[in-house]
Design a protein around this motif. Structure first.
Motif, PDB file in Angstrom:
ATOM      1  N   LEU A  58       0.766  -1.225  -0.009  1.00  0.00           N
ATOM      2  CA  LEU A  58      -0.071  -0.298  -0.074  1.00  0.00           C
ATOM      3  C   LEU A  58       1.059   1.888   0.287  1.00  0.00           C
ATOM      4  N   ALA A  59       2.154   1.203   0.452  1.00  0.00           N
ATOM      5  CA  ALA A  59       3.146   1.798   0.584  1.00  0.00           C
ATOM      6  C   ALA A  59       3.555   2.097  -0.280  1.00  0.00           C
ATOM      7  N   PHE A  60       3.091   2.251  -1.457  1.00  0.00           N
ATOM      8  CA  PHE A  60       3.494   2.377  -3.103  1.00  0.00           C
ATOM      9  C   PHE A  60       4.640   3.677  -2.752  1.00  0.00           C
ATOM     10  N   ARG A  61       4.179   4.680  -2.506  1.00  0.00           N
ATOM     11  CA  ARG A  61       4.673   6.023  -2.265  1.00  0.00           C
ATOM     12  C   ARG A  61       4.602   6.338  -0.839  1.00  0.00           C
ATOM     13  N   ASP A  62       5.680   7.850  -1.015  1.00  0.00           N
ATOM     14  CA  ASP A  62       5.268   7.918   0.791  1.00  0.00           C
ATOM     15  C   ASP A  62       5.117  10.092   0.572  1.00  0.00           C
ATOM     16  N   ASP A  63       4.563  10.194  -1.106  1.00  0.00           N
ATOM     17  CA  ASP A  63       4.259  11.830  -1.011  1.00  0.00           C
ATOM     18  C   ASP A  63       2.800  11.964  -1.630  1.00  0.00           C
ATOM     19  N   PHE A  64       1.690  11.107  -0.962  1.00  0.00           N
ATOM     20  CA  PHE A  64       0.584  11.052  -0.955  1.00  0.00           C
ATOM     21  C   PHE A  64       0.053  12.589  -1.141  1.00  0.00           C
ATOM     22  N   ASP A  65      -0.940  13.126  -1.628  1.00  0.00           N
ATOM     23  CA  ASP A  65      -1.496  14.923  -2.407  1.00  0.00           C
ATOM     24  C   ASP A  65      -2.576  14.052  -1.583  1.00  0.00           C
ATOM     25  N   TRP A  66      -3.011  14.548  -0.127  1.00  0.00           N
ATOM     26  CA  TRP A  66      -3.746  14.646   0.987  1.00  0.00           C
ATOM     27  C   TRP A  66      -4.925  15.201   0.545  1.00  0.00           C
ATOM     28  N   ASP A  67      -4.986  16.041  -0.424  1.00  0.00           N
ATOM     29  CA  ASP A  67      -6.154  16.434  -0.929  1.00  0.00           C
ATOM     30  C   ASP A  67      -7.265  15.946  -2.156  1.00  0.00           C
ATOM     31  N   ASP A  68      -6.408  14.906  -2.538  1.00  0.00           N
ATOM     32  CA  ASP A  68      -6.822  13.544  -3.717  1.00  0.00           C
ATOM     33  C   ASP A  68      -7.372  12.348  -2.952  1.00  0.00           C
ATOM     34  N   LEU A  69      -8.688  12.759  -3.419  1.00  0.00           N
ATOM     35  CA  LEU A  69      -9.629  11.460  -2.854  1.00  0.00           C
ATOM     36  C   LEU A  69      -9.073  10.626  -4.253  1.00  0.00           C
ATOM     37  N   GLN A  70      -8.905  10.121  -5.043  1.00  0.00           N
ATOM     38  CA  GLN A  70      -8.189   9.043  -5.433  1.00  0.00           C
ATOM     39  C   GLN A  70      -7.721   8.125  -4.734  1.00  0.00           C
ATOM     40  N   HIS A  71      -6.528   8.263  -3.464  1.00  0.00           N
ATOM     41  CA  HIS A  71      -6.061   7.876  -3.090  1.00  0.00           C
ATOM     42  C   HIS A  71      -6.282   7.974  -1.562  1.00  0.00           C
ATOM     43  N   GLU A  72      -7.398   8.326  -0.784  1.00  0.00           N
ATOM     44  CA  GLU A  72      -7.899   8.593   0.678  1.00  0.00           C
ATOM     45  C   GLU A  72      -7.930   6.815   1.166  1.00  0.00           C
ATOM     46  N   GLN A  73      -8.738   5.829  -0.291  1.00  0.00           N
ATOM     47  CA  GLN A  73      -8.510   4.209   0.416  1.00  0.00           C
ATOM     48  C   GLN A  73      -7.979   3.685   0.416  1.00  0.00           C
ATOM     49  N   PHE A  74      -7.000   4.617  -0.189  1.00  0.00           N
ATOM     50  CA  PHE A  74      -5.280   3.234   0.140  1.00  0.00           C
ATOM     51  C   PHE A  74      -4.749   3.744   1.507  1.00  0.00           C
ATOM     52  N   ARG A  75      -5.089   5.254   1.688  1.00  0.00           N
ATOM     53  CA  ARG A  75      -4.243   5.674   3.073  1.00  0.00           C
ATOM     54  C   ARG A  75      -4.786   5.170   3.681  1.00  0.00           C
ATOM     55  N   ARG A 109      -4.126   8.836  10.350  1.00  0.00           N
ATOM     56  CA  ARG A 109      -5.266   8.947  10.735  1.00  0.00           C
ATOM     57  C   ARG A 109      -5.928  10.991  10.958  1.00  0.00           C
ATOM     58  N   THR A 110      -5.094  11.309  11.585  1.00  0.00           N
ATOM     59  CA  THR A 110      -5.204  12.708  12.004  1.00  0.00           C
ATOM     60  C   THR A 110      -5.686  13.426  10.647  1.00  0.00           C
ATOM     61  N   ARG A 111      -4.338  13.106   9.927  1.00  0.00           N
ATOM     62  CA  ARG A 111      -4.247  13.856   8.702  1.00  0.00           C
ATOM     63  C   ARG A 111      -5.509  13.612   7.375  1.00  0.00           C
ATOM     64  N   LEU A 112      -6.205  11.923   8.128  1.00  0.00           N
ATOM     65  CA  LEU A 112      -6.412  12.136   6.850  1.00  0.00           C
ATOM     66  C   LEU A 112      -8.227  12.309   7.579  1.00  0.00           C
ATOM     67  N   LEU A 113      -7.984  11.191   8.262  1.00  0.00           N
ATOM     68  CA  LEU A 113      -9.567  11.788   9.069  1.00  0.00           C
ATOM     69  C   LEU A 113      -9.465  12.917   9.960  1.00  0.00           C
ATOM     70  N   GLY A 114      -9.034  13.191  10.538  1.00  0.00           N
ATOM     71  CA  GLY A 114      -9.138  14.856  11.530  1.00  0.00           C
ATOM     72  C   GLY A 114      -8.596  13.973  13.027  1.00  0.00           C
ATOM     73  N   ALA A 115      -8.706  15.255  13.830  1.00  0.00           N
ATOM     74  CA  ALA A 115      -8.203  14.737  14.947  1.00  0.00           C
ATOM     75  C   ALA A 115      -9.246  13.938  16.311  1.00  0.00           C
ATOM     76  N   LEU A 116     -10.305  14.555  15.364  1.00  0.00           N
ATOM     77  CA  LEU A 116     -11.404  13.783  16.986  1.00  0.00           C
ATOM     78  C   LEU A 116     -12.560  12.738  16.393  1.00  0.00           C
ATOM     79  N   HIS A 117     -11.695  12.518  15.321  1.00  0.00           N
ATOM     80  CA  HIS A 117     -12.484  10.885  14.206  1.00  0.00           C
ATOM     81  C   HIS A 117     -12.541   9.747  15.551  1.00  0.00           C
TER      82      HIS A 117
END
Length: 134
Positions: A58-75, A109-117
């Protein structure tokens, strides 16, 4: 006639993409089952290898674009596997390595979902538990 061939090729390409996606899901589910079975049997080192394998895939790259929803499931999957690996390493008594993977899960998870998720809070709670063992 040429347009018909192009359309047929496009349809075949999409069909191949769908089949490839289905195969990836089936393989992933088998690995999840294998991981769960190994963990339940107390075979932590083997379970850890399954988790490490999934993380590397899953960690095929470490420079995920955090605003790109295409990679959300992988992250999301990547951070779930980090937390799963942290659990089995903790159960095996490898607290330092467990802490490293728990921190990965919390950060991601903090970056993807937020601190209070709820998933972030669960990971943070486990991280605190691991850190108390160091």
């Amino acid at each position: 006639m040429t347009v018909d061939i192009v359309i047929a090729l496009i349809v075949l390409l999409f069909a191949a993409m769908i089949v490839a996606a289905i195969v990836r899901v089936i393989i992933s589910r088998r690995r999840v089952r294998r991981f769960a079975d190994l963990r339940a049997a107390g075979r932590y080192s083997e379970a850890a290898e399954v988790a490490r394998s999934m993380i590397s895939k899953l960690a095929f790259r470490d420079d995920f674009d955090w605003d790109d929803l295409q990679h959300e499931q992988f992250r999301a999957s990547l951070f779930s596997w980090h937390l799963s690996l942290a659990y089995v390493l903790f159960e095996a008594g490898d607290y330092a390595e467990s802490a490293r993977h728990a921190a990965e899960a919390v950060d991601g998870r903090t970056r993807l979902l937020g601190a209070l998720h709820p998933d972030t809070i669960t990971a943070r709670h486990f991280q605190t538990r691991v850190d108390s063992m160091l």
